[in-house]
Design an enzyme around this catalytic site. Sequence first.
Site, mmCIF file in Angstrom:
data_model
loop_
_atom_site.group_PDB
_atom_site.id
_atom_site.type_symbol
_atom_site.label_atom_id
_atom_site.label_comp_id
_atom_site.label_asym_id
_atom_site.label_seq_id
_atom_site.Cartn_x
_atom_site.Cartn_y
_atom_site.Cartn_z
ATOM 1 N N HIS A 206 0.736 -1.287 -0.053
ATOM 2 C CA HIS A 206 -0.191 -0.025 0.130
ATOM 3 C C HIS A 206 0.829 1.191 0.117
ATOM 4 O O HIS A 206 0.239 2.268 -0.107
ATOM 5 C CB HIS A 206 -0.880 0.099 1.144
ATOM 6 C CG HIS A 206 -0.087 0.249 2.639
ATOM 7 N ND1 HIS A 206 0.374 -0.552 3.211
ATOM 8 C CD2 HIS A 206 -0.197 1.362 3.369
ATOM 9 C CE1 HIS A 206 1.133 -0.175 4.167
ATOM 10 N NE2 HIS A 206 0.661 1.295 4.337
HETATM 11 C C1 UD1 Z 1 -2.166 5.624 6.098
HETATM 12 C C2 UD1 Z 1 -0.748 5.798 6.533
HETATM 13 C C3 UD1 Z 1 0.160 4.756 6.378
HETATM 14 C C4 UD1 Z 1 -0.379 3.345 7.059
HETATM 15 C C5 UD1 Z 1 -1.559 3.077 6.504
HETATM 16 C C6 UD1 Z 1 -2.058 1.793 6.745
HETATM 17 C C7 UD1 Z 1 -0.251 8.282 6.655
HETATM 18 C C8 UD1 Z 1 0.360 9.371 5.955
HETATM 19 N N1 UD1 Z 1 -0.347 7.090 6.171
HETATM 20 O O1 UD1 Z 1 -1.686 5.111 4.673
HETATM 21 O O2 UD1 Z 1 1.247 5.129 7.415
HETATM 22 O O3 UD1 Z 1 0.755 2.449 6.821
HETATM 23 O O4 UD1 Z 1 -2.568 4.086 6.709
HETATM 24 O O5 UD1 Z 1 -3.339 1.399 6.277
HETATM 25 O O6 UD1 Z 1 -0.973 8.837 7.500
HETATM 26 N N2 UD1 Z 1 -9.254 4.850 2.063
HETATM 27 C C9 UD1 Z 1 -10.845 4.232 1.968
HETATM 28 N N3 UD1 Z 1 -11.091 3.788 3.239
HETATM 29 C C10 UD1 Z 1 -10.426 3.911 4.520
HETATM 30 C C11 UD1 Z 1 -9.196 4.859 4.322
HETATM 31 C C12 UD1 Z 1 -8.713 5.261 3.163
HETATM 32 O O7 UD1 Z 1 -11.096 3.809 1.086
HETATM 33 O O8 UD1 Z 1 -11.090 3.689 5.555
HETATM 34 C C13 UD1 Z 1 -8.593 5.279 0.701
HETATM 35 C C14 UD1 Z 1 -9.021 6.521 0.243
HETATM 36 O O9 UD1 Z 1 -9.077 6.681 -1.057
HETATM 37 C C15 UD1 Z 1 -7.727 7.421 0.832
HETATM 38 C C16 UD1 Z 1 -6.546 6.361 0.552
HETATM 39 O O10 UD1 Z 1 -7.156 5.224 1.037
HETATM 40 O O11 UD1 Z 1 -7.477 8.432 0.125
HETATM 41 C C17 UD1 Z 1 -5.459 6.465 1.329
HETATM 42 O O12 UD1 Z 1 -5.897 6.722 2.765
HETATM 43 P P1 UD1 Z 1 -4.814 7.451 3.682
HETATM 44 O O13 UD1 Z 1 -5.144 7.472 5.086
HETATM 45 O O14 UD1 Z 1 -4.465 8.749 2.991
HETATM 46 O O15 UD1 Z 1 -3.391 6.695 3.665
HETATM 47 P P2 UD1 Z 1 -3.175 5.244 3.616
HETATM 48 O O16 UD1 Z 1 -2.514 4.782 2.269
HETATM 49 O O17 UD1 Z 1 -4.189 4.098 4.115
#
Ligand code: UD1
Length: 365
Positions: A206
Amino acid sequence: MKVLSIVGARPNFMKIDPILRAFDRRPGRFESRLVHSGQHYDDAMSKIFFQELGIRQPDVYLGIGSGSHAEQTAAVMVGVEKLLLQDRPDIVLTVGDVNSTMAATISAAKLQIPVAHVEAGLRSGDRGMPEEINRLVTDAISDLLFTPSRDGDANLLREGVAPEKIHFVGNVMIDTLLRCRDLADSSEVFKELRVAKKGYALVTLHRPSNVDHRPSLEKLLGALNEIQQRLDVLFPIHPRTAKRIAEHGFQPQVDAMKRLKLTPPLGYVDFLALQSHAAMVLTDSGGIQEETTVLGVPCLTLRENTERPITISEGTNRLVGSDPERIVKEAFDILDHPPKVGRIPEYWDGKAADRIADVLDCVIP
Ligand code: UD1
């Protein structure tokens, strides 16, 4: 002592749970509240962990959702600042290295409320990683730094942190792993996914550096294609990665891999069961490098660096980067010559959260 703990994203939940339990075991001393920022909001990324681990429901849910780094950070800062002004806790407790961790720490520090950071001192040395920025900022302005391994202490000392702020307590994530091992033993996931114990590789990916750019993702999918010629490959897929596969038009390639099994993100117990009995794990996660070390399962980390070097020096982890040939070679090497099981690092013993509660009890009036 009024403690306000903040979580936001999936890897925070298994870290906070043992700490809340340790506070609950000292009821006259700790009055603890839990805030969930809502950085992760899907049931599969958040709710299931509260249910399975029996984490108390958050007292406050900020509901910040997804957004750019600045948007997420700002939304958490504003929400947490309001709470802190109402609540005036004696200490704020943050875990890990996600945007919510850094944001909550900044809000508290500006209001002169002491912050304790759990999982302090880890450094990849790679500022291209958003988590590295979060780690540097959080540690620089926290008042108590709880490290999971001694390399964390060394990193903090090198950055000029006063020694009295640093407490080596061990790994809280392993507290949860050890508590849940029996539950994982009775998981039905092998039947549900129709895989045989030790007969599959388990994959998670991821990191933006691996999945956001088309050529990087293409190379990694190419490596998985080779590996699935020899054994089943299970790939519980993070929402970010699922989005990118669709956006970059890789779905037909993924569908064509007969032994690659994609699943939605899994709950903690099933994922722990799958890690425990995998022939190998391929990942770019931080926490999984640690969990495989404790489980004695070979781990290939598909990154150029790690903030968790102890999983290599003592554990089962190998850093293999993102070159597909190297990844496939290392994976086949594990199949052909099963490596030796490593050693479990110091204080990864199920008691890290109690050490944290003991330190807080001593240092906070
Ligand atoms: C975040 C953390 C990362 C951690 C990871 C675990 C930061 C910078 N990154 O990354 O350190 O390893 O979580 O998962 O804080 N999304 C969904 N549903 C959700 C959450 C996210 O669909 O419940 C999608 C959204 O499109 C979002 C993307 O995933 O834009 C990324 O989510 P985000 O929280 O920005 O970063 P992660 O890649 O999950």
